[in-house]
Design a protein around this motif. Structure first.
Motif, PDB file in Angstrom:
ATOM      1  N   MET A   1      70.149  58.385  20.325  1.00 34.91           N
ATOM      2  CA  MET A   1      71.209  58.117  21.184  1.00 34.91           C
ATOM      3  C   MET A   1      72.148  57.085  20.690  1.00 34.91           C
ATOM      4  O   MET A   1      73.479  57.180  21.026  1.00 34.91           O
ATOM      5  N   GLU A   2      71.613  55.984  19.909  1.00 40.10           N
ATOM      6  CA  GLU A   2      72.453  54.859  19.491  1.00 40.10           C
ATOM      7  C   GLU A   2      73.518  55.516  18.422  1.00 40.10           C
ATOM      8  O   GLU A   2      74.612  54.776  18.647  1.00 40.10           O
ATOM      9  N   LYS A   3      73.397  56.449  17.573  1.00 39.88           N
ATOM     10  CA  LYS A   3      74.168  57.103  17.002  1.00 39.88           C
ATOM     11  C   LYS A   3      75.415  57.603  17.862  1.00 39.88           C
ATOM     12  O   LYS A   3      76.639  57.617  17.583  1.00 39.88           O
ATOM     13  N   ALA A   4      74.925  58.358  18.930  1.00 42.99           N
ATOM     14  CA  ALA A   4      76.076  59.045  19.749  1.00 42.99           C
ATOM     15  C   ALA A   4      76.944  57.816  20.543  1.00 42.99           C
ATOM     16  O   ALA A   4      77.973  58.056  20.565  1.00 42.99           O
ATOM     17  N   LEU A   5      76.353  56.731  20.864  1.00 46.18           N
ATOM     18  CA  LEU A   5      77.163  55.747  21.585  1.00 46.18           C
ATOM     19  C   LEU A   5      77.933  55.051  20.513  1.00 46.18           C
ATOM     20  O   LEU A   5      79.171  54.743  20.723  1.00 46.18           O
ATOM     21  N   ASP A   6      77.519  54.930  19.480  1.00 51.03           N
ATOM     22  CA  ASP A   6      78.434  54.398  18.277  1.00 51.03           C
ATOM     23  C   ASP A   6      79.625  55.452  17.981  1.00 51.03           C
ATOM     24  O   ASP A   6      80.687  54.869  18.097  1.00 51.03           O
ATOM     25  N   TRP A   7      79.421  56.691  18.129  1.00 48.48           N
ATOM     26  CA  TRP A   7      80.259  57.537  17.993  1.00 48.48           C
ATOM     27  C   TRP A   7      81.361  57.419  19.069  1.00 48.48           C
ATOM     28  O   TRP A   7      82.601  57.658  18.911  1.00 48.48           O
ATOM     29  N   LEU A   8      81.072  57.270  20.326  1.00 52.73           N
ATOM     30  CA  LEU A   8      81.855  57.005  21.388  1.00 52.73           C
ATOM     31  C   LEU A   8      82.922  55.924  21.256  1.00 52.73           C
ATOM     32  O   LEU A   8      83.888  55.993  21.350  1.00 52.73           O
ATOM     33  N   GLY A   9      82.297  54.849  20.659  1.00 48.03           N
ATOM     34  CA  GLY A   9      83.226  53.722  20.294  1.00 48.03           C
ATOM     35  C   GLY A   9      84.299  54.249  19.388  1.00 48.03           C
ATOM     36  O   GLY A   9      85.276  53.475  19.646  1.00 48.03           O
ATOM     37  N   ARG A  10      83.783  54.921  18.425  1.00 47.68           N
ATOM     38  CA  ARG A  10      84.882  54.881  17.159  1.00 47.68           C
ATOM     39  C   ARG A  10      85.861  56.029  17.523  1.00 47.68           C
ATOM     40  O   ARG A  10      86.870  56.267  16.851  1.00 47.68           O
ATOM     41  N   HIS A  11      85.578  56.682  18.346  1.00 51.28           N
ATOM     42  CA  HIS A  11      86.194  58.015  18.793  1.00 51.28           C
ATOM     43  C   HIS A  11      86.830  58.002  20.209  1.00 51.28           C
ATOM     44  O   HIS A  11      87.618  59.190  20.718  1.00 51.28           O
ATOM     45  N   HIS A  12      86.938  56.708  20.674  1.00 50.02           N
ATOM     46  CA  HIS A  12      87.740  56.805  21.928  1.00 50.02           C
ATOM     47  C   HIS A  12      88.890  57.204  21.986  1.00 50.02           C
ATOM     48  O   HIS A  12      89.270  57.774  23.009  1.00 50.02           O
ATOM     49  N   GLU A  13      89.775  56.756  21.107  1.00 49.77           N
ATOM     50  CA  GLU A  13      91.342  57.149  21.125  1.00 49.77           C
ATOM     51  C   GLU A  13      91.420  58.830  20.904  1.00 49.77           C
ATOM     52  O   GLU A  13      92.202  59.396  21.524  1.00 49.77           O
ATOM     53  N   ASP A  14      90.423  59.400  20.371  1.00 47.82           N
ATOM     54  CA  ASP A  14      90.545  60.794  20.110  1.00 47.82           C
ATOM     55  C   ASP A  14      90.354  61.648  21.596  1.00 47.82           C
ATOM     56  O   ASP A  14      90.904  62.450  21.821  1.00 47.82           O
ATOM     57  N   ILE A  15      89.148  61.080  22.296  1.00 54.41           N
ATOM     58  CA  ILE A  15      88.891  61.607  23.467  1.00 54.41           C
ATOM     59  C   ILE A  15      90.022  61.297  24.460  1.00 54.41           C
ATOM     60  O   ILE A  15      90.479  62.095  25.498  1.00 54.41           O
ATOM     61  N   VAL A  16      90.846  59.811  24.452  1.00 53.46           N
ATOM     62  CA  VAL A  16      92.027  59.822  25.266  1.00 53.46           C
ATOM     63  C   VAL A  16      92.913  60.736  24.856  1.00 53.46           C
ATOM     64  O   VAL A  16      93.823  61.310  25.860  1.00 53.46           O
ATOM     65  N   ARG A  17      93.267  61.176  23.751  1.00 55.14           N
ATOM     66  CA  ARG A  17      94.248  62.309  23.313  1.00 55.14           C
ATOM     67  C   ARG A  17      93.869  63.544  23.960  1.00 55.14           C
ATOM     68  O   ARG A  17      94.953  64.255  24.517  1.00 55.14           O
ATOM     69  N   ALA A 134      79.480  63.405  21.443  1.00 58.82           N
ATOM     70  CA  ALA A 134      78.745  62.096  20.512  1.00 58.82           C
ATOM     71  C   ALA A 134      77.808  62.484  20.056  1.00 58.82           C
ATOM     72  O   ALA A 134      77.308  61.981  18.993  1.00 58.82           O
ATOM     73  N   TYR A 135      76.789  63.536  20.661  1.00 59.07           N
ATOM     74  CA  TYR A 135      75.395  64.023  20.005  1.00 59.07           C
ATOM     75  C   TYR A 135      75.797  65.076  18.938  1.00 59.07           C
ATOM     76  O   TYR A 135      75.264  65.030  17.892  1.00 59.07           O
ATOM     77  N   ARG A 136      76.763  65.973  19.516  1.00 54.48           N
ATOM     78  CA  ARG A 136      76.934  67.013  18.647  1.00 54.48           C
ATOM     79  C   ARG A 136      77.655  66.656  17.140  1.00 54.48           C
ATOM     80  O   ARG A 136      77.250  67.226  16.215  1.00 54.48           O
ATOM     81  N   GLN A 137      78.494  65.526  16.942  1.00 53.72           N
ATOM     82  CA  GLN A 137      79.195  65.223  15.948  1.00 53.72           C
ATOM     83  C   GLN A 137      78.314  64.096  15.133  1.00 53.72           C
ATOM     84  O   GLN A 137      78.718  63.929  14.159  1.00 53.72           O
ATOM     85  N   THR A 138      77.309  63.830  15.564  1.00 53.55           N
ATOM     86  CA  THR A 138      76.149  62.814  14.973  1.00 53.55           C
ATOM     87  C   THR A 138      74.963  63.507  14.469  1.00 53.55           C
ATOM     88  O   THR A 138      74.578  63.945  13.444  1.00 53.55           O
ATOM     89  N   VAL A 139      74.043  63.604  15.749  1.00 53.06           N
ATOM     90  CA  VAL A 139      72.690  64.347  15.243  1.00 53.06           C
ATOM     91  C   VAL A 139      72.731  65.664  15.154  1.00 53.06           C
ATOM     92  O   VAL A 139      71.552  66.483  14.878  1.00 53.06           O
ATOM     93  N   GLY A 140      73.803  66.505  15.785  1.00 50.74           N
ATOM     94  CA  GLY A 140      73.808  67.728  15.651  1.00 50.74           C
ATOM     95  C   GLY A 140      73.094  68.589  16.859  1.00 50.74           C
ATOM     96  O   GLY A 140      73.530  69.738  17.191  1.00 50.74           O
TER      97      GLY A 140
END
Length: 466
Positions: A1-17, A134-140
């Protein structure tokens, strides 16, 4: 879960786009003139589902319906299946001159994301897909199974949604329902909705003659249908008491002492409401004496005149008008029966007609029944815990004055599946109004809450979520 949460923070601008791409398409469903655009948003939603990591993503229809986008991920054997609902159609642009930025271009301003559909409900599409990615792009993989439906005709009453559910009942069968199309009562305060009012709309037709008559010839002698209609509607005026419809409150379920005490602890800023809406200084609030805004809008009946016609201002002529029509929208609460409420309203409005004119009251579209659930049990505990961690604040269970007609029937179709209605809007979101917006901070917190919700539900078995 922590990897997914970290992914959200790093990819927020992608989500906004991704959200910007969705709101750029004017997928207005209310006027029948934007079917091409609605087709485009359905196709784009399917593309975004695939990019987020959902499988079998496709556009679906039932009969002549507007398009649904569907995607799934079913590779978590033994884990609960979570049904995610959102809609990709939007309201038209009204009061164009009041918009401060292009309604079809996502615009950042003062910590908010402005555009038609940003909050209602394309933001929910992006929030769901952000949590999934966030899950699929980190833990798969995901900790739960996912089935996601994004409707294309919610803003026109979801007229084919129950047929869609019935047609695809085996394909969409799930253990838990998650909807993000409700409100947080203030920015930063996570809310889960456990009750919805129903709605029933009546058409009121007043007829005084077959043809209009020159007011110089008939004014003062002939009954005025427009004035008669307003007299009929004026009977509904409730001042600061109950609606004066005989028997209308006989089946209304009172709030418990616990519910009443809970609503009175909730924040409410009347001055801010008056300022934001622009209520004129002389106008009083219309609540029943002794009730607060939440008690009134969540658990008390209401009537609203939503349309009135006799003649247009542009085409006005000196005539005694022979016909006038209005639509009266009635919000229903536990335990009102829509048919009984309609009959009580019709009897009240047709009695003692002014000048003896003909008053006819008929249903305008099918009613939506109220819904209420017990916000307890493993699924609700998982949601409340996820929101507490995601927002950093204790969540509250609230009611909603609006209607989401499919929640009750879908829960029954799924054998009593818990329905988790997690807030995405706030009082400044202006859904359906000029300058609709999504609070960006709460958008981030909602996605973090969804990541945590999937993790929490994944620790349960399908049998234990209820």
């Amino acid at each position: 879960m922590e990897k997914a949460l970290d992914w959200l923070g790093r990819h927020h601008e992608d989500i906004v786009r991704g959200l910007a791409d969705l709101v750029a398409i004017p997928s207005i469903s209310t006027d029948g003139e934007h079917r091409t655009e609605i087709d485009r948003t359905a196709a784009l939603t399917v593309d975004q589902m695939r990019a987020a990591g959902l499988n079998n993503a496709e556009v679906l229809r039932v009969g002549g319906s507007l398009p649904y986008a569907y995607g799934e991920w079913l590779d978590a054997p033994g884990k609960p299946t979570v049904f995610l609902y959102a809609h990709h159609d939007v309201q038209p642009i009204n009061f164009v001159e009041q918009w401060k930025s292009d309604p079809w271009k996502l615009t950042r301003r003062d910590g908010r994301l402005y555009a038609r559909g940003a909050a209602d409900d394309k933001g929910a599409i992006s929030a769901f897909l952000g949590a999934i990615a966030a899950y699929r792009q980190t833990v798969g993989s995901l900790p739960v199974n996912i089935k996601m439906v994004v409707e294309g005709e919610e803003e026109v009453g979801s007229k084919n949604l129950m047929k869609f559910f019935d047609t695809h009942r085996d394909r969409i069968k799930s253990d838990v329902i998650v909807v993000c199309d409700t409100e947080n009562i203030e920015v930063g305060l996570p809310c889960i909705t456990y009750s919805l009012r129903g709605v029933m709309t009546a058409q009121v037709d007043v007829t005084s003659a077959k043809i209009p008559v020159h007011s110089g010839m008939g004014g003062g002698a002939l009954p005025d249908a427009a004035l008669a209609l307003n007299a009929v509607l004026g009977k509904l005026y409730w001042a600061d008491g109950k609606l004066p419809i005989p028997g209308y409150y006989d089946s209304v379920r009172p709030m418990t002492d616990k519910e009443t005490a809970a609503t009175r602890k909730l924040p409410f800023d009347e001055a801010a409401l008056r300022r934001d809406i622009g209520i004129v200084p002389t106008a009083k609030m219309a609540m029943e004496a002794g009730l607060n805004e939440y008690e009134q809008t969540w658990r008390r009946p209401a009537v609203t005149v939503i349309a009135q016609e006799a003649s247009s201002i542009k085409g006005a002529s000196n005539q005694v008008l022979p016909k006038a029509t209005a639509l009266v929208s009635c919000r229903l609460v536990p335990d009102q029966d829509p048919q009984q409420a309609f009959e009580q309203l019709a009897a009240f409005l047709t009695a003692d007609a002014p000048w003896g004119v003909e008053v006819k009251v008929t249903p305008h579209g099918p009613p939506v029944t109220w819904w209420m659930t017990d916000p307890n049990g493993p699924a609700f505990e998982a949601a409340l815990g996820a929101m507490r961690a995601g927002f950093g604040r204790d969540p509250v269970a609230i009611g909603c004055g609006g209607s989401i007609g499919f929640v009750g029937p879908l829960s029954e179709l799924f054998g009593g599946a818990p329905a988790l209605l997690m807030g995405i809007e706030d009082p400044a979101s202006n859904a359906h109004a000029p300058n609709e917006s999504l609070h960006e901070g709460d958008f981030k917190k909602l996605m973090a809450s969804l990541v945590r919700l999937f993790d929490g539900l994944g620790k349960l078995t399908p049998e234990r979520v209820k």
